[in-house]
Write an enzyme that holds these catalytic residues in place. Structure first.
Site, PDB file in Angstrom:
ATOM      1  N   ASP A  15      21.620  -2.513  26.312  1.00  0.00           N
ATOM      2  CA  ASP A  15      20.278  -1.845  26.509  1.00  0.00           C
ATOM      3  C   ASP A  15      19.206  -2.651  26.917  1.00  0.00           C
ATOM      4  O   ASP A  15      18.131  -2.228  27.742  1.00  0.00           O
ATOM      5  CB  ASP A  15      19.609  -1.087  25.295  1.00  0.00           C
ATOM      6  CG  ASP A  15      19.556  -2.306  24.123  1.00  0.00           C
ATOM      7  OD1 ASP A  15      20.333  -3.117  23.990  1.00  0.00           O
ATOM      8  OD2 ASP A  15      18.350  -2.260  23.600  1.00  0.00           O
TER       9      ASP A  15
ATOM     10  N   ARG B 290      30.755  -5.566  30.095  1.00  0.00           N
ATOM     11  CA  ARG B 290      29.807  -4.818  29.152  1.00  0.00           C
ATOM     12  C   ARG B 290      28.224  -5.239  29.438  1.00  0.00           C
ATOM     13  O   ARG B 290      27.887  -6.406  29.269  1.00  0.00           O
ATOM     14  CB  ARG B 290      29.873  -4.855  27.589  1.00  0.00           C
ATOM     15  CG  ARG B 290      29.255  -3.958  26.802  1.00  0.00           C
ATOM     16  CD  ARG B 290      28.039  -4.722  26.344  1.00  0.00           C
ATOM     17  NE  ARG B 290      27.493  -4.037  25.279  1.00  0.00           N
ATOM     18  CZ  ARG B 290      26.413  -4.289  24.523  1.00  0.00           C
ATOM     19  NH1 ARG B 290      25.627  -5.387  24.877  1.00  0.00           N
ATOM     20  NH2 ARG B 290      25.855  -3.452  23.524  1.00  0.00           N
TER      21      ARG B 290
ATOM     22  N   THR C 129      16.163  -3.855  19.728  1.00  0.00           N
ATOM     23  CA  THR C 129      16.978  -4.687  19.274  1.00  0.00           C
ATOM     24  C   THR C 129      18.035  -4.020  18.677  1.00  0.00           C
ATOM     25  O   THR C 129      18.241  -2.928  18.250  1.00  0.00           O
ATOM     26  CB  THR C 129      16.529  -6.085  18.526  1.00  0.00           C
ATOM     27  OG1 THR C 129      17.454  -7.057  18.317  1.00  0.00           O
ATOM     28  CG2 THR C 129      16.042  -5.493  17.066  1.00  0.00           C
TER      29      THR C 129
ATOM     30  N   GLY D 171      23.066  -1.926  21.630  1.00  0.00           N
ATOM     31  CA  GLY D 171      22.647  -1.420  22.882  1.00  0.00           C
ATOM     32  C   GLY D 171      22.961  -0.010  23.208  1.00  0.00           C
ATOM     33  O   GLY D 171      22.210   0.988  23.782  1.00  0.00           O
TER      34      GLY D 171
ATOM     35  N   THR E 194      18.709  -9.685  19.966  1.00  0.00           N
ATOM     36  CA  THR E 194      17.939  -9.726  21.323  1.00  0.00           C
ATOM     37  C   THR E 194      16.337 -10.099  20.931  1.00  0.00           C
ATOM     38  O   THR E 194      15.921  -9.567  19.982  1.00  0.00           O
ATOM     39  CB  THR E 194      17.714  -8.095  21.954  1.00  0.00           C
ATOM     40  OG1 THR E 194      19.133  -7.514  22.237  1.00  0.00           O
ATOM     41  CG2 THR E 194      17.001  -8.135  23.243  1.00  0.00           C
TER      42      THR E 194
HETATM   43  N1  GLY Z   1      20.537  -5.122  22.395  1.00  0.00           N
HETATM   44  C1  GLY Z   1      21.333  -5.885  22.732  1.00  0.00           C
HETATM   45  C2  GLY Z   1      22.554  -5.545  23.338  1.00  0.00           C
HETATM   46  O1  GLY Z   1      23.175  -4.450  22.801  1.00  0.00           O
HETATM   47  O2  GLY Z   1      23.210  -5.957  24.185  1.00  0.00           O
END
Ligand code: GLY
Length: 333
Positions: free
Chosen positions: A223, A220, A243, A246, A192
């Site tokens: 975060d 799905r 990052t 999530g 991310t």
């Molecule tokens: N941090 C990105 C995700 O888990 O989608």
């Protein structure tokens, strides 16, 4: 059943001068009272920080600020650089798909006034962060999802594109035939993209954008588009972006936690370390098998970053220097 097996088995288908700015540090939250209350000045200079080694993105954001743009413009345009980079397989065009081969994007943005917008499960639109900004500015809502988000984006002039590149399609096809594939600990050292900026007025904004966990279940959401988890900004205190996996960030509302810890007096570094500690000290935490990293900036322009595993990094553009700094971590990987 191990989480990754469940996922698989369940598949059915600049350069410039910094300008010192005097800003006000208001700790009193009563706006009427603030109007008449003497506030301590803090000297803040512009700064841009981002997760991972994304110097082209921070360069873009820095240029926006040097040209008089706001922190909000800076984080949006900085994130757009990575969204358009087809070689990056974790964000925007070229992002790795879900287990059914569909690229779905999550993104959010938050400004100095606490306004925010986000999109989840967005398909066929490269610049998810810009759609999130449109949600913030053009609708009465904070979050739009899926088909509704895509229709909204098209109504705002965004163009439909195929986001699945040949390289990402090939990686997905390999994943389907390789039962040993373990997609968790930032194999690509890239995930991310989260960005925080302070502009010449001393105002803070943040954004993050992602294609999410590679080969995730259809539907799905992680975060990154969740205000308080993937991103939180409080213009009086600072900001944080996350990052990594999530699900673990959401369970601890990680970015909000970091900002609240800074409000209580912790430095950005201490706050990031405490938020990581909350994850790894949970009963039966499987933290050896996943990565989470945070970066944070406070109102004074101090920064911090911390991760569970080695190899997480933060790119920082401050005082005319654009550099990627390896973050401290718990586990040497
Ligand atoms: N941090 C990105 C995700 O888990 O989608």
């Amino acid at each position: 059943m191990k989480r990754r097996n469940f996922i698989k088995n369940a598949s059915i288908t600049g350069i410039g001068l910094t300008i010192s700015t005097s800003v006000l540090n208001c700790k009193d939250h009563n706006p009427e009272k603030n109007h008449n209350t003497a506030m301590a000045p803090i000297n803040t200079t512009p700064i841009v920080v981002a997760t991972w080694d994304v110097k082209e993105s921070t360069q873009k954001a820095w240029e926006v600020i040097q040209n008089g743009g706001t922190a909000l413009d800076a984080v949006e345009q900085g994130c757009m650089v990575e969204e358009a980079n087809e070689k990056g397989q974790t964000v925007g065009k070229g992002g790795l798909p879900d287990r059914d081969g569909n690229v779905t994007l999550d993104a959010c943005i938050m400004d100095k006034d606490g306004n925010c917008g986000s999109v989840v499960y967005l398909q066929n639109i490269t610049h998810a962060v810009s759609v999130a900004r449109k949600v913030m500015e053009e609708t009465p809502h904070v979050m739009l999802a899926g088909e509704g988000a895509q229709q909204f984006a098209i109504s705002q002039g965004f163009e439909r594109e195929n986001l699945l590149t040949d390289a990402s399609k090939k990686a997905w096809e390999n994943w389907k035939i390789n039962s040993e594939y373990k997609p968790i600990i930032n194999i690509e050292n890239h995930d991310t993209i989260g960005m925080l900026a302070i502009d010449k007025n001393g105002d803070i904004s943040g954004a993050c954008t992602t294609s999410g966990l590679a080969y995730k279940m259809a539907g799905r959401v992680g975060d990154s588009p969740i205000i308080g988890s993937g991103l939180f900004v409080d213009n009086e205190i600072g900001g944080c972006v996350a990052t990594g996996l999530g699900e673990e960030v959401m369970k601890t509302v990680g970015s909000f936690l970091v900002v609240e810890l800074m409000r209580q007096g912790k430095t950005p570094q201490q706050a990031c370390e405490e938020a990581i500690s909350r994850i790894v000290t949970k009963p039966n935490s499987d933290y050896k098998n996943f990565q989470v990293g945070y970066i944070a900036v406070n109102k004074k322009g101090e920064t911090g970053s911390y991760a569970i595993h080695q190899h997480f990094s933060m790119t920082k553009y401050q005082d005319g220097v654009n550099e990627t700094i390896q973050s401290d971590y718990i586990i040497k990987t």
